[in-house]
Write a protein that holds these residues in place. Structure first.
Motif, PDB file in Angstrom:
ATOM      1  N   ASP A 144       1.058  -1.306   0.134  1.00  0.00           N
ATOM      2  CA  ASP A 144       0.091  -0.141   0.262  1.00  0.00           C
ATOM      3  C   ASP A 144       1.153   0.681  -0.279  1.00  0.00           C
ATOM      4  OD1 ASP A 144      -2.676  -1.499   0.121  1.00  0.00           O
ATOM      5  OD2 ASP A 144      -2.721  -1.467   2.030  1.00  0.00           O
ATOM      6  N   ILE A 145       0.203   2.638  -0.914  1.00  0.00           N
ATOM      7  CA  ILE A 145       1.286   3.283  -1.145  1.00  0.00           C
ATOM      8  C   ILE A 145       1.226   3.949   0.573  1.00  0.00           C
ATOM      9  CG2 ILE A 145       1.399   5.588  -1.703  1.00  0.00           C
ATOM     10  CD1 ILE A 145      -0.572   4.320  -4.147  1.00  0.00           C
ATOM     11  N   THR A 146       2.336   5.089   1.152  1.00  0.00           N
ATOM     12  CA  THR A 146       1.773   5.632   2.058  1.00  0.00           C
ATOM     13  C   THR A 146       2.822   6.405   2.176  1.00  0.00           C
ATOM     14  OG1 THR A 146       4.281   4.916   1.814  1.00  0.00           O
ATOM     15  CG2 THR A 146       2.557   3.036   4.044  1.00  0.00           C
ATOM     16  N   THR A 147       2.803   8.446   2.328  1.00  0.00           N
ATOM     17  CA  THR A 147       3.654   8.779   2.528  1.00  0.00           C
ATOM     18  C   THR A 147       4.383   9.580   3.975  1.00  0.00           C
ATOM     19  OG1 THR A 147       1.475  11.104   3.647  1.00  0.00           O
ATOM     20  CG2 THR A 147       1.626  10.093   1.344  1.00  0.00           C
ATOM     21  N   LEU A 148       5.451  10.029   3.950  1.00  0.00           N
ATOM     22  CA  LEU A 148       6.267  10.413   4.803  1.00  0.00           C
ATOM     23  C   LEU A 148       6.129  11.718   5.257  1.00  0.00           C
ATOM     24  CD1 LEU A 148       9.215   9.770   2.170  1.00  0.00           C
ATOM     25  CD2 LEU A 148       8.358   8.099   4.048  1.00  0.00           C
ATOM     26  N   GLY A 149       5.249  12.037   5.766  1.00  0.00           N
ATOM     27  CA  GLY A 149       5.009  13.041   6.267  1.00  0.00           C
ATOM     28  C   GLY A 149       5.270  14.225   5.903  1.00  0.00           C
ATOM     29  N   ARG A 150       4.863  15.352   6.801  1.00  0.00           N
ATOM     30  CA  ARG A 150       4.920  16.906   5.541  1.00  0.00           C
ATOM     31  C   ARG A 150       5.775  17.382   5.287  1.00  0.00           C
ATOM     32  NH1 ARG A 150       0.164  19.392   4.403  1.00  0.00           N
ATOM     33  NH2 ARG A 150       1.115  20.276   3.021  1.00  0.00           N
ATOM     34  N   GLY A 151       6.865  17.520   4.349  1.00  0.00           N
ATOM     35  CA  GLY A 151       7.603  18.214   3.547  1.00  0.00           C
ATOM     36  C   GLY A 151       8.955  16.989   3.127  1.00  0.00           C
ATOM     37  N   GLY A 152       8.178  15.854   3.467  1.00  0.00           N
ATOM     38  CA  GLY A 152       8.935  14.814   2.958  1.00  0.00           C
ATOM     39  C   GLY A 152       9.512  14.466   2.355  1.00  0.00           C
ATOM     40  N   SER A 153       9.345  14.480   1.394  1.00  0.00           N
ATOM     41  CA  SER A 153      10.558  15.158   0.044  1.00  0.00           C
ATOM     42  C   SER A 153      11.731  15.001  -0.055  1.00  0.00           C
ATOM     43  CB  SER A 153      10.057  16.058  -0.996  1.00  0.00           C
ATOM     44  OG  SER A 153       8.624  15.781  -1.323  1.00  0.00           O
ATOM     45  N   ASP A 154      12.070  16.165   0.764  1.00  0.00           N
ATOM     46  CA  ASP A 154      13.470  16.554   1.591  1.00  0.00           C
ATOM     47  C   ASP A 154      14.180  15.412   2.023  1.00  0.00           C
ATOM     48  OD1 ASP A 154      13.387  18.761   1.197  1.00  0.00           O
ATOM     49  OD2 ASP A 154      12.312  18.915   2.714  1.00  0.00           O
ATOM     50  N   THR A 155      13.477  14.319   2.396  1.00  0.00           N
ATOM     51  CA  THR A 155      14.027  13.029   3.468  1.00  0.00           C
ATOM     52  C   THR A 155      14.441  12.148   2.227  1.00  0.00           C
ATOM     53  OG1 THR A 155      12.647  13.653   5.357  1.00  0.00           O
ATOM     54  CG2 THR A 155      12.710  11.462   4.768  1.00  0.00           C
ATOM     55  N   SER A 156      12.809  11.811   0.901  1.00  0.00           N
ATOM     56  CA  SER A 156      12.996  11.309  -0.461  1.00  0.00           C
ATOM     57  C   SER A 156      14.378  11.955  -0.589  1.00  0.00           C
ATOM     58  CB  SER A 156      11.733  11.288  -1.149  1.00  0.00           C
ATOM     59  OG  SER A 156      10.859  11.161  -0.831  1.00  0.00           O
ATOM     60  N   ALA A 157      14.845  12.672  -1.140  1.00  0.00           N
ATOM     61  CA  ALA A 157      16.108  13.028  -1.703  1.00  0.00           C
ATOM     62  C   ALA A 157      17.406  12.843  -1.401  1.00  0.00           C
ATOM     63  CB  ALA A 157      15.933  14.552  -2.089  1.00  0.00           C
ATOM     64  N   VAL A 158      17.564  13.192   0.359  1.00  0.00           N
ATOM     65  CA  VAL A 158      18.480  12.814   0.986  1.00  0.00           C
ATOM     66  C   VAL A 158      18.467  10.594   1.033  1.00  0.00           C
ATOM     67  CG1 VAL A 158      19.497  12.653   3.590  1.00  0.00           C
ATOM     68  CG2 VAL A 158      18.546  14.507   2.483  1.00  0.00           C
ATOM     69  N   ALA A 159      17.358  10.250   1.326  1.00  0.00           N
ATOM     70  CA  ALA A 159      17.518   8.688   0.656  1.00  0.00           C
ATOM     71  C   ALA A 159      18.018   8.231  -0.531  1.00  0.00           C
ATOM     72  CB  ALA A 159      16.532   8.157   1.711  1.00  0.00           C
ATOM     73  N   ILE A 160      17.811   9.164  -1.061  1.00  0.00           N
ATOM     74  CA  ILE A 160      19.042   8.160  -2.763  1.00  0.00           C
ATOM     75  C   ILE A 160      20.056   8.689  -2.714  1.00  0.00           C
ATOM     76  CG2 ILE A 160      18.167   9.130  -5.185  1.00  0.00           C
ATOM     77  CD1 ILE A 160      15.274   9.308  -5.082  1.00  0.00           C
ATOM     78  N   ALA A 161      20.681   9.880  -2.358  1.00  0.00           N
ATOM     79  CA  ALA A 161      21.943  10.124  -2.110  1.00  0.00           C
ATOM     80  C   ALA A 161      22.940   9.540  -1.345  1.00  0.00           C
ATOM     81  CB  ALA A 161      21.990  12.166  -1.639  1.00  0.00           C
ATOM     82  N   ALA A 162      21.949   9.323   0.001  1.00  0.00           N
ATOM     83  CA  ALA A 162      23.058   7.820   0.789  1.00  0.00           C
ATOM     84  C   ALA A 162      22.279   6.453  -0.156  1.00  0.00           C
ATOM     85  CB  ALA A 162      22.041   7.883   1.585  1.00  0.00           C
ATOM     86  N   ALA A 163      21.973   6.602  -0.532  1.00  0.00           N
ATOM     87  CA  ALA A 163      22.254   4.985  -1.067  1.00  0.00           C
ATOM     88  C   ALA A 163      22.814   4.618  -2.164  1.00  0.00           C
ATOM     89  CB  ALA A 163      20.470   4.875  -1.399  1.00  0.00           C
ATOM     90  N   LEU A 164      22.625   5.982  -2.926  1.00  0.00           N
ATOM     91  CA  LEU A 164      23.711   5.954  -3.887  1.00  0.00           C
ATOM     92  C   LEU A 164      25.054   6.581  -4.415  1.00  0.00           C
ATOM     93  CD1 LEU A 164      20.924   6.824  -7.262  1.00  0.00           C
ATOM     94  CD2 LEU A 164      21.365   4.716  -5.778  1.00  0.00           C
ATOM     95  N   ASN A 165      25.360   6.800  -2.699  1.00  0.00           N
ATOM     96  CA  ASN A 165      26.361   7.060  -2.402  1.00  0.00           C
ATOM     97  C   ASN A 165      26.778   8.182  -3.496  1.00  0.00           C
ATOM     98  OD1 ASN A 165      28.815   7.886  -0.798  1.00  0.00           O
ATOM     99  ND2 ASN A 165      29.865   6.401  -1.602  1.00  0.00           N
ATOM    100  N   ALA A 166      26.013   9.396  -3.643  1.00  0.00           N
ATOM    101  CA  ALA A 166      25.851  10.787  -4.528  1.00  0.00           C
ATOM    102  C   ALA A 166      27.191  11.788  -4.491  1.00  0.00           C
ATOM    103  CB  ALA A 166      24.578  10.990  -4.431  1.00  0.00           C
ATOM    104  N   ASP A 167      27.009  12.169  -5.103  1.00  0.00           N
ATOM    105  CA  ASP A 167      28.570  13.019  -4.741  1.00  0.00           C
ATOM    106  C   ASP A 167      28.275  14.149  -3.664  1.00  0.00           C
ATOM    107  OD1 ASP A 167      31.186  11.761  -6.083  1.00  0.00           O
ATOM    108  OD2 ASP A 167      29.316  11.585  -7.291  1.00  0.00           O
ATOM    109  N   LYS A 168      26.693  14.654  -4.599  1.00  0.00           N
ATOM    110  CA  LYS A 168      26.033  16.131  -3.998  1.00  0.00           C
ATOM    111  C   LYS A 168      24.237  15.552  -3.896  1.00  0.00           C
ATOM    112  CE  LYS A 168      28.281  19.611  -6.034  1.00  0.00           C
ATOM    113  NZ  LYS A 168      28.662  21.119  -7.516  1.00  0.00           N
ATOM    114  N   CYS A 169      24.259  16.543  -2.872  1.00  0.00           N
ATOM    115  CA  CYS A 169      22.529  16.047  -2.850  1.00  0.00           C
ATOM    116  C   CYS A 169      22.619  18.379  -2.155  1.00  0.00           C
ATOM    117  CB  CYS A 169      22.279  15.768  -1.580  1.00  0.00           C
ATOM    118  SG  CYS A 169      20.609  15.382  -1.405  1.00  0.00           S
ATOM    119  N   GLN A 170      21.070  18.317  -3.223  1.00  0.00           N
ATOM    120  CA  GLN A 170      21.211  19.204  -3.645  1.00  0.00           C
ATOM    121  C   GLN A 170      19.566  19.902  -3.393  1.00  0.00           C
ATOM    122  OE1 GLN A 170      22.980  20.611  -7.669  1.00  0.00           O
ATOM    123  NE2 GLN A 170      24.284  21.900  -6.275  1.00  0.00           N
ATOM    124  N   ILE A 171      19.531  20.356  -2.577  1.00  0.00           N
ATOM    125  CA  ILE A 171      17.843  21.157  -1.697  1.00  0.00           C
ATOM    126  C   ILE A 171      17.685  22.401  -2.291  1.00  0.00           C
ATOM    127  CG2 ILE A 171      16.533  21.057  -0.186  1.00  0.00           C
ATOM    128  CD1 ILE A 171      17.567  17.862  -0.421  1.00  0.00           C
TER     129      ILE A 171
END
Ligand code: ADP
Ligand code: ASP
Ligand code: MG
Length: 406
Positions: A144-171
């Protein structure tokens, strides 16, 4: 070649012009030779509008269905941005939260990310595609679909940066960095070049909505350096990272307010051992975070227990306490949401005296009454009346500007 994660908030993708503006930023990053993973929020006020639509039908929407509804906002943005990039000749593909591998716990409306399965993301990046992910959403064990709480897209971005070991994470957002106070409340707030994870975590938790607090928590845990910057004004933003050299004199990093708090009062409980334990273990079982706690000293063998909780949970906590009143022997439970928490944050206050008294003095001079106080090593919070919150932020900010030596 670097891997760059770029997140664009609601105002950055508000309409046609803004989507095209974002497509140009993303396209340029890609054309410079980088791999790019993009996270988008819903356009403008879409999430609020969807909440409003649900509220027209019911005051108690089913939590699962509400998440199905809210998650649609981000899907509009991701598809439009992908089309815009396509028009400009870039290979782009949009992915929902679940297509992108976001696995969360079951808590609808405030789900936590448990795992990010990066297979699909990685395979699209390997094809040199720009991947555009819907922020704020995932999927739980029931599919089932869940949402991450208001403002949660910031957390989606950081999670992707962490999991892919990104060189930069720009908000990317509608301000060009983190300021010493919300620039909408304090016109002469100063932009910070850099702020530590710990200070930013406090600021975000205490109401500075510029980053969701969980995104900062995650960034700290995985050592993801963040840059907060404007999608409209191409200037250097603010860096959020682990260690920050103490700038001479910069005692206070920020002043912030949180209007989404409630004060709960349990009147006339017996002044004997064990009462607080009984009260707060009940509240903890309901998974509600208690913040400031006050116990007024006894009158005639009784005392009042006063504490703050998130406003959205106040009704529920009051009902729970009323139902269990006989267990700790109180007379009555009341709550008020006509309050706000005003806080100052700065690692520098650990080694300086007089920070709290300066705050109290500024509030006294402005004739603002302090209802409760809480302190930790790097923050001081006070509870004031809601309609005095903005003025409190302004006078406290002005007081610390003097202290910071501006
Ligand atoms: P987005 O839609 O990009 O996620 P948000 O509205 O969530 O943007 O966050 C950006 C807003 O946060 C700014 O417009 C600003 O009013 C507010 N804000 C609050 N405190 C601060 C602060 N200390 N520094 C910068 N912005 C702040
Ligand atoms: N659209 C969601 C919200 O308004 C998530 C986000 O913007 O980060 O809270
Ligand atoms: Mg936001």
């Amino acid at each position: 070649m670097a891997l760059i994660v770029q997140k664009f908030g609601g105002s950055s993708v508000r309409d046609y012009e803004r989507i095209m503006n974002v497509a140009r930023i993303v396209g340029k990053t890609y054309a410079d030779g980088n791999d790019v993973a993009v996270v988008v929020s819903a356009q403008g006020d879409t999430t609020d509008d969807l909440l409003e639509k649900a509220a027209q039908i019911t005051q108690h929407p089913n939590a699962r269905e509400l998440d199905v509804l809210l998650s649609t906002g981000e899907q509009i943005s991701m598809a439009l941005l992908s089309m815009a990039l396509g028009e400009m000749g870039y290979p782009a593909i949009s992915l929902t939260g679940w297509q992108a591998g976001f696995e969360t716990n079951r808590s609808y409306g405030r789900a936590r990310i448990k795992n990010l399965n990066t297979e699909r993301l990685q395979s699209e990046l390997d094809k040199r595609r720009i991947v555009i992910v819907a922020g704020f959403q995932g999927i739980n064990v029931n599919d089932d679909i869940t949402t991450l709480g208001r403002g949660g897209s910031d957390t989606s971005a950081v999670a992707i940066a962490a999991a892919l070991n990104a060189d930069k994470c720009q908000i990317y957002t509608d301000v060009d960095g983190i300021y010493t106070a919300d620039p909408r409340i304090v016109a002469n707030a100063q932009k910070l070049d850099i702020i530590s994870f710990d200070e930013m975590l406090e600021l975000a938790t205490l109401g500075a909505q510029v980053l969701q607090n969980r995104s900062v928590e995650l960034a700290k845990k995985y050592g993801v350096e963040l840059e907060v910057l404007s999608s409209l004004d191409p200037v250097k933003g603010t860096i959020v990272r682990e260690v920050v050299d103490m700038k001479e004199g910069m005692l206070i990093k920020g002043v912030t307010k949180d209007e989404k708090v409630a004060v709960i009062t349990i009147l006339d409980v017996p002044d004997v051992p064990g009462i607080s334990f009984k009260v707060f273990s009940l509240v903890a079982q309901a998974k509600v975070n208690v913040d400031i706690i006050l116990q007024a000293t006894g009158r005639g063998g009784n005392k009042d227990i006063i504490f703050t909780v998130p406003a959205a949970r106040a009704e529920e906590v009051c009902t729970l306490l009323r139902e269990n009143l006989s267990r700790f022997g109180g007379r009555e439970v009341e709550y008020s949401t006509d309050v706000a928490k005003v806080s100052v944050v700065g690692a520098g206050m650990q080694s300086h005296s007089g920070v709290a008294s300066r705050m109290f003095e500024a509030l006294y001079e402005a004739n603002i009454n302090i209802q409760m106080v809480a302190t930790s090593e790097i923050k001081i919070s006070v509870i004031v009346k809601k309609d005095e919150a903005d003025r409190a932020v302004q006078v406290v900010h002005a007081a610390y500007e003097e202290m910071n030596g501006h």
